[in-house]
Each structure stands twice: as structure tokens, then as C-alpha cells.
Design an enzyme around this catalytic site. Structure first.
Site, PDB file in Angstrom:
ATOM      1  N   GLU A 353      70.958  10.509 101.064  1.00 25.51           N
ATOM      2  CA  GLU A 353      70.303   9.238 101.321  1.00 25.51           C
ATOM      3  C   GLU A 353      70.931   8.635 102.567  1.00 25.51           C
ATOM      4  O   GLU A 353      72.153   8.608 102.705  1.00 25.51           O
ATOM      5  CB  GLU A 353      70.487   8.388 100.062  1.00 25.51           C
ATOM      6  CG  GLU A 353      70.628   6.935 100.225  1.00 25.51           C
ATOM      7  CD  GLU A 353      71.079   6.278  98.889  1.00 25.51           C
ATOM      8  OE1 GLU A 353      71.022   6.900  97.815  1.00 25.51           O
ATOM      9  OE2 GLU A 353      71.502   5.127  98.966  1.00 25.51           O
ATOM     10  N   HIS A 438      76.052   7.657  89.579  1.00 26.86           N
ATOM     11  CA  HIS A 438      74.988   8.278  88.787  1.00 26.86           C
ATOM     12  C   HIS A 438      75.526   9.063  87.595  1.00 26.86           C
ATOM     13  O   HIS A 438      75.317  10.277  87.507  1.00 26.86           O
ATOM     14  CB  HIS A 438      74.164   9.226  89.663  1.00 26.86           C
ATOM     15  CG  HIS A 438      73.489   8.590  90.833  1.00 26.86           C
ATOM     16  ND1 HIS A 438      73.001   9.318  91.902  1.00 26.86           N
ATOM     17  CD2 HIS A 438      73.195   7.296  91.108  1.00 26.86           C
ATOM     18  CE1 HIS A 438      72.446   8.494  92.785  1.00 26.86           C
ATOM     19  NE2 HIS A 438      72.562   7.260  92.335  1.00 26.86           N
ATOM     20  N   ASN A 476      68.068  10.588  93.079  1.00 26.41           N
ATOM     21  CA  ASN A 476      68.536   9.414  92.344  1.00 26.41           C
ATOM     22  C   ASN A 476      67.890   9.397  90.954  1.00 26.41           C
ATOM     23  O   ASN A 476      66.723   9.744  90.805  1.00 26.41           O
ATOM     24  CB  ASN A 476      68.175   8.143  93.105  1.00 26.41           C
ATOM     25  CG  ASN A 476      68.498   8.251  94.577  1.00 26.41           C
ATOM     26  OD1 ASN A 476      67.937   9.093  95.266  1.00 26.41           O
ATOM     27  ND2 ASN A 476      69.390   7.431  95.063  1.00 26.41           N
TER      28      ASN A 476
HETATM   29  P1  FDA Z   1      72.273   1.433  82.202  1.00 25.74           P
HETATM   30  O1  FDA Z   1      73.655   1.685  82.667  1.00 25.74           O
HETATM   31  O2  FDA Z   1      71.265   0.998  83.181  1.00 25.74           O
HETATM   32  O3  FDA Z   1      72.284   0.348  81.038  1.00 25.74           O
HETATM   33  C1  FDA Z   1      73.192   0.394  79.979  1.00 25.74           C
HETATM   34  C2  FDA Z   1      73.482  -1.027  79.521  1.00 25.74           C
HETATM   35  O4  FDA Z   1      74.183  -0.991  78.274  1.00 25.74           O
HETATM   36  C3  FDA Z   1      74.367  -1.812  80.478  1.00 25.74           C
HETATM   37  O5  FDA Z   1      73.749  -3.043  80.788  1.00 25.74           O
HETATM   38  C4  FDA Z   1      75.666  -2.013  79.699  1.00 25.74           C
HETATM   39  O6  FDA Z   1      76.325  -3.232  79.998  1.00 25.74           O
HETATM   40  C5  FDA Z   1      75.199  -1.974  78.271  1.00 25.74           C
HETATM   41  N1  FDA Z   1      76.223  -1.551  77.301  1.00 25.74           N
HETATM   42  C6  FDA Z   1      77.098  -0.523  77.420  1.00 25.74           C
HETATM   43  N2  FDA Z   1      77.844  -0.416  76.315  1.00 25.74           N
HETATM   44  C7  FDA Z   1      77.446  -1.394  75.464  1.00 25.74           C
HETATM   45  C8  FDA Z   1      77.857  -1.796  74.161  1.00 25.74           C
HETATM   46  N3  FDA Z   1      78.814  -1.133  73.489  1.00 25.74           N
HETATM   47  N4  FDA Z   1      77.238  -2.861  73.600  1.00 25.74           N
HETATM   48  C9  FDA Z   1      76.259  -3.526  74.261  1.00 25.74           C
HETATM   49  N5  FDA Z   1      75.830  -3.190  75.509  1.00 25.74           N
HETATM   50  C10 FDA Z   1      76.418  -2.126  76.095  1.00 25.74           C
HETATM   51  N6  FDA Z   1      69.734   5.121  90.542  1.00 25.74           N
HETATM   52  C11 FDA Z   1      68.569   5.354  91.202  1.00 25.74           C
HETATM   53  O7  FDA Z   1      67.692   6.038  90.660  1.00 25.74           O
HETATM   54  N7  FDA Z   1      68.360   4.825  92.446  1.00 25.74           N
HETATM   55  C12 FDA Z   1      69.315   4.077  93.078  1.00 25.74           C
HETATM   56  O8  FDA Z   1      69.077   3.593  94.202  1.00 25.74           O
HETATM   57  C13 FDA Z   1      70.550   3.866  92.418  1.00 25.74           C
HETATM   58  N8  FDA Z   1      71.577   3.194  93.026  1.00 25.74           N
HETATM   59  C14 FDA Z   1      72.710   2.876  92.329  1.00 25.74           C
HETATM   60  C15 FDA Z   1      73.689   2.071  92.912  1.00 25.74           C
HETATM   61  C16 FDA Z   1      74.790   1.673  92.169  1.00 25.74           C
HETATM   62  C17 FDA Z   1      75.863   0.826  92.805  1.00 25.74           C
HETATM   63  C18 FDA Z   1      74.915   2.072  90.809  1.00 25.74           C
HETATM   64  C19 FDA Z   1      76.089   1.642  89.954  1.00 25.74           C
HETATM   65  C20 FDA Z   1      73.946   2.863  90.224  1.00 25.74           C
HETATM   66  C21 FDA Z   1      72.842   3.286  90.980  1.00 25.74           C
HETATM   67  N9  FDA Z   1      71.861   4.073  90.411  1.00 25.74           N
HETATM   68  C22 FDA Z   1      70.710   4.359  91.112  1.00 25.74           C
HETATM   69  C23 FDA Z   1      72.007   4.618  89.038  1.00 25.74           C
HETATM   70  C24 FDA Z   1      71.164   3.891  87.985  1.00 25.74           C
HETATM   71  O9  FDA Z   1      71.350   2.505  88.087  1.00 25.74           O
HETATM   72  C25 FDA Z   1      71.573   4.403  86.587  1.00 25.74           C
HETATM   73  O10 FDA Z   1      71.347   5.802  86.551  1.00 25.74           O
HETATM   74  C26 FDA Z   1      70.788   3.743  85.476  1.00 25.74           C
HETATM   75  O11 FDA Z   1      70.992   2.346  85.475  1.00 25.74           O
HETATM   76  C27 FDA Z   1      71.167   4.297  84.108  1.00 25.74           C
HETATM   77  O12 FDA Z   1      70.238   3.805  83.160  1.00 25.74           O
HETATM   78  P2  FDA Z   1      70.562   3.742  81.612  1.00 25.74           P
HETATM   79  O13 FDA Z   1      69.372   3.193  80.920  1.00 25.74           O
HETATM   80  O14 FDA Z   1      71.072   5.058  81.158  1.00 25.74           O
HETATM   81  O15 FDA Z   1      71.819   2.767  81.451  1.00 25.74           O
END
Ligand code: FDA
Length: 497
Positions: A353, A438, A476
């Protein structure tokens, strides 16, 4: 508290959780979502919900007293600074060999990510999720996910002319001069809004360098898409600043879910118990894996199978910068939303990217986040001595990623007569090989679960997030996470309810 009963409890409000909540609610089921992070619906004293990348305050990081920026040096100087400990939006979770960045709050990763909404090439899908019917995914679930997320492409004519994508045009020119395919990639950012930002008629977010710590205006995070639609059904409630700590079979059927309520300093202020007929683990790859591994090891869910915790990968993430010649400036105004990439997956195992470096000054740098075909997979396990879940990833396991990224950038450097930047990740350090954005895997589909995310030893328990995907998506990941959740929840609603 205790005694409350809900038909469905969803742990986490990211992509998987939001899809589950919306589709279950549309099917007439009441859903309660539990989210450890904040609601992110109230402006601070500066009138903004989220803080800016260049001025991180307490809103930036999850329970840290010092920032931990992914790109932590500039011109060889460390840029991290002290902040008050607070339930900020970005978690830099440290394991022994890797720092895993994750979003915290209602909307999960959609709050902090770049919004790049990329569908893998169809010929690569068999290597991503081998037990899933690719025809169904590409005919039904990828289109459904992209529509639900609001993915769209930058206007190519505007890309060609706007100052804020000069860095993208430099990326394109250099990719093409070295013979690499250059591709536009969709994003969930509101492209019309970005054009208005550029013309100065609306408050800026992408053009104000907002990224990593939340986006105040133009990005269509889940709060504006799936979660808004879920709320509109009237059947979905969300408890923010509530963290699930246990799920175990309830004596009278269903599951007892133990939840800690926390304050913005991270202290537990109450512990609540809810009984749920069904529980969806949607806490993200790390969150779900940590819960399942601990609950299996400590006797709450002992019949979970031995695949739980396994198959974890970093999507091959590795970062680097290149130093351009003075006649190839990348621009002092850079949109924080990436919109293009360099595709060398088939030949070199890397998709890069073209990333922004929105510092507000000319850096003469090109910056890239590469997704590579790194074959290494790690496992989470329970460490009884410390009472924590550990991950056995090693920093050296990034070496294949570096080699794959070099198939692109060594050649571009040779063509351009340029060199790598060595001042972005430390003092004389080229590769950002200490992190991932990721995380994927830990409860892999058709291994830890059945082919639809059911934890079959416990009827009514499901996994529906990134932990289902075994370590790599070639691009991504969130479109694939969303599409897989759409596929699985449709089956679960049709057959289990
Ligand atoms: P996700 O992580 O989104 O959600 C899980 C939630 O559960 C969180 O809000 C967390 O706080 C909560 N949680 C965890 N444990 C818990 C508990 N015990 N009790 C209650 N709540 C709890 N991807 C992409 O496709 N394009 C992109 O441009 C980017 N860019 C990017 C930048 C940055 C800085 C990051 C950190 C990540 C990306 N990503 C990305 C990755 C993408 O954001 C990621 O893959 C997804 O959010 C994952 O989705 P999920 O539904 O698996 O979990």
C-alpha cells in the site's frame, strides 16, 4: 448485579460483531453487544471526538502513559510522548515478539484503520479460506459486504490533479517505471467529502492528518454503517466500557457471561453476570483467542478443541520508507487515506500500500505498508505462572516478509537510483518489522470451529471475527472478515434459530 437474561450476547463491536448484530436483529432477535472500549460519541473540550495524529492526547492510546506510535522515529529522533492513562482508541498490545495494534471502542478497528476496503483477487481465495465456497463468496457475500461497508474508489481524474495525492502519483510513477502493476484500491472514506475538504468548504479530517487515533468526519466507520443500521432496528443495545471476562455453561441452559464494567482509567467499577442463550465471540483475533484459550485452560470451557489458539498470523505486515530525489517531492499536504498500491503478489509475494506520511511538511519520503505471503504462524497459549495468555511469535519470523517486500523496493530503488530511509523506525533501521495492524487467526474456521464458526462442543457458542481466518488474506483484511461474517450469520440464522 445478576439475573439478566438475553437471547444473544455479542462480545465486541468490530466488523464481525456488527454484522452478527445487524442480521440477527433483522431476523427479529434481540441482541446485546458488550464492548470494552468507549462509545466515542461525545466531543472533548476541543469540540472533537478524536484527537489528531500529530497531537496525541489521552484519547489516543488504550491505557498507556506514553504513546507507542507505529512509526516511532523521525529524522532519527524518537517521537513518542507522555500521555495520561485513559481508555483511548488505539491499543498497542505487546507480545514477546510483536506489537499488535487494534481499535478499542464501539466500532472496533473501523475507528482507527485506514478504511482500505480490498477484496482479494479471486485466484488467491482458495489459499485464504480453503473450506469456503469461493463462488458464493464472490457472487453474494463480498458484494454484500462491500455494499454494507460503503466501499468506493477515488475519482481517478481528481487523484491525478489534487495536491493531497501527490504522494500517490509519485508511488504510481515509480511503480510503473519498474514494471510493477499499480492498482487503485477502494476505501470506505466519503470521497465527495474529501473533495470538499480539499476545496476548504468543510472541516477537515483526511486532509488534517487524522489517522490511527480516530477520524472525526469523512470516514464511514461501522458507527455510520452496520452499527447505525443495527441501532435503527430497535433490537440492539450496546454496553461500552464493559469487558467480558468469562463465558461458561449456565446450570439451567445457555451461558453465564461475566462482565467487568470499567472506568476511563481502566479500573473495574462493577462486575455483572448475564445469562445468554447464544454468545458470539467477536472480540477480534487477539481478543477472541485470548478469551477462548483462557476459558479452555482454566476449566470454564474445557471441551473446546485443541485447535483453539492456533493458526495466528500477522498478514505479513512490514513497513518501510524510501528516500526520493529532491525533484520527486511527495507533498506537504497528504491525505491520510491511502487509495493505491503496488501489486507484486504473484511474482514476489508482496502487495504494497502506498501509504501517507502526513507530517505537514515535505519529507521527500515514500512510505509503504506491505502485506506479504509470510508463511509463519504462531499460537496463543495459557501461561499458568503469570495467569496470562502468551503468543509465541518471534521478531525473526518477519524475515520472509522483508525478503518479499524487497522484491518491490530493491527494484524501485535500483531504477530510481534511490535508497531506503533509515530514520523512521529507529536509528539506522530500515524495516518496521516489530508490529502488525492485521492480526488474523487463533480460532480458525473448520478447525477450531465448524465451517460456519460454531464452537461445536458448546451449542450456542460461535466465533464470527478475524480469528476465523488463518493468518493471511493477501490484501487488507476487513472486507474478507465482513464477507465471511455475512456468510456465516446467514447460515446460522437459517439453521440454528
Ligand atoms: P475488531 O478488532 O474490529 O473488533 C473487536 C472489538 O472487540 C474491539 O472493539 C475490542 O475493543 C472488543 N473487545 C475485545 N475483547 C473484548 C472483551 N473481552 N470484552 C468486550 N469487548 C472486547 N484493515 C483493512 O481492511 N483496511 C485498512 O485500511 C486497515 N487499516 C488498519 C489500520 C490500523 C492502525 C489498524 C489497527 C488496523 C487496520 N486494519 C485495516 C485492520 C482491521 O481494522 C481489522 O482487521 C478489523 O478491525 C478486525 O475486525 P474484527 O471484527 O475481527 O475485530
Amino acid at each position: 448485579a445478576g439475573g439478566a437474561h438475553v437471547p444473544v450476547l455479542v462480545i465486541g463491536t468490530g466488523y464481525g460483531g456488527s454484522v452478527a448484530a445487524l442480521r440477527l436483529a433483522e431476523a427479529g432477535v434481540d441482541v446485546h453487544m458488550v464492548e470494552m472500549g468507549m462509545a466515542w460519541d461525545t466531543p472533548g473540550s476541543d469540540g472533537k471526538i478524536f484527537c489528531n495524529t500529530l497531537q496525541p492526547d489521552r484519547r489516543s492510546y488504550w491505557l498507556r502513559t506514553r504513546t507507542k506510535a507505529p512509526l516511532n522515529y523521525f529524522l532519527g529522533f524518537p517521537i513518542d510522548r507522555d500521555i495520561p492513562r485513559y481508555t483511548g482508541v488505539l491499543d498497542a498490545e505487546e507480545f514477546a515478539g510483536i506489537t499488535v495494534y487494534q481499535g478499542r471502542g464501539v466500532g472496533g478497528g473501523s475507528l482507527v484503520n485506514g478504511g482500505m476496503a480490498v477484496t482479494p483477487k479471486r485466484e488467491n481465495f482458495g489459499g485464504i479460506l480453503p473450506s469456503v465456497d469461493a463462488n458464493e463468496m464472490y457472487d453474494v457475500y463480498y458484494p454484500r459486504a462491500n455494499a454494507g461497508l460503503g466501499a468506493g474508489l477515488v475519482d481517478p481524474a481528481w487523484f491525478d490533479s489534487t495536491a493531497c495525492y501527490q504522494y500517490g502519483r509519485v508511488g504510481r510513477k515509480q511503480a510503473q517505471r519498474s514494471g510493477f502493476p499499480f492498482v487503485f484500491v477502494p476505501d470506505v472514506y466519503d470521497w465527495d467529502y474529501m473533495k470538499q475538504e480539499a476545496s476548504g468548504t468543510v472541516p477537515k479530517s483526511a486532509l488534517a492528518g487524522e489517522i490511527l487515533y480516530g477520524n472525526n468526519y469523512g470516514k464511514k466507520s461501522l458507527q455510520k454503517t452496520y452499527l447505525a443500521r443495527a441501532a435503527a432496528t430497535g433490537r440492539v443495545t450496546v454496553s461500552a466500557l464493559h469487558k467480558v471476562t468469562s463465558v461458561a455453561p449456565a446450570p439451567g441452559g445457555g451461558y453465564t457471561v461475566v462482565i467487568d464494567q470499567i472506568d476511563t482509567g481502566g479500573s473495574v467499577t462493577a462486575t455483572k453476570t448475564v445469562t445468554a442463550d447464544r454468545v458470539f465471540f467477536a472480540a477480534g483475533s487477539v481478543g477472541t483467542s485470548k478469551l477462548l484459550v483462557r476459558l479452555k485452560a482454566t476449566g470454564a470451557l474445557p471441551a473446546l478443541n485443541d485447535e483453539v489458539g492456533k493458526g495466528w498470523g500477522d498478514n505479513g505486515n512490514v513497513m518501510c520508507g524510501r528516500a526520493n530525489h529532491l525533484w520527486d517531492p511527495t507533498g506537504s499536504l497528504q491525505s491520510s487515506i491511502p487509495c493505491c498500491g503496488i501489486d507484486n503478489w504473484a511474482a514476489g509475494g508482496a502487495f504494497a500500500e502506498v501509504a501517507p506520511l502526513p507530517t505537514g511538511i515535505e519529507t521527500f519520503a515514500s512510505f509503504y505498508l506491505s502485506i506479504t505471503k509470510n508463511p509463519n504462524r504462531a499460537a496463543f497459549s495459557w501461561d499458568a505462572a503469570t495467569g496470562t495468555v502468551v503468543l509465541n511469535w518471534q521478531t525473526a519470523w518477519k524475515q520472509p516478509s522483508i525478503a518479499m517486500a524487497k522484491t518491490i523496493f530493491d527494484r524501485i530503488n535500483a531504477t530510481e537510483g534511490t535508497i531506503y530511509r533509515t530514520d523512521l523506525f529507529g536509528v539506522y533501521k530500515i524495516w518496521g518489522d516489530h508490529l502488525t495492524y492485521h492480526p488474523l487467526g487463533g480460532a480458525v474456521l473448520n478447525k477450531a470451529t465448524d465451517n460456519y464458526g460454531r464452537l461445536t462442543a458448546y451449542p450456542g457458542l460461535y466465533v464470527i471475527d478475524a480469528s476465523l481466518i488463518p493468518g493471511n488474506t493477501t490484501v487488507n483484511p476487513f472486507v474478507t472478515i465482513t464477507a465471511l461474517a455475512e456468510r456465516n450469520i446467514e447460515k446460522i440464522i437459517a439453521t440454528d434459530l
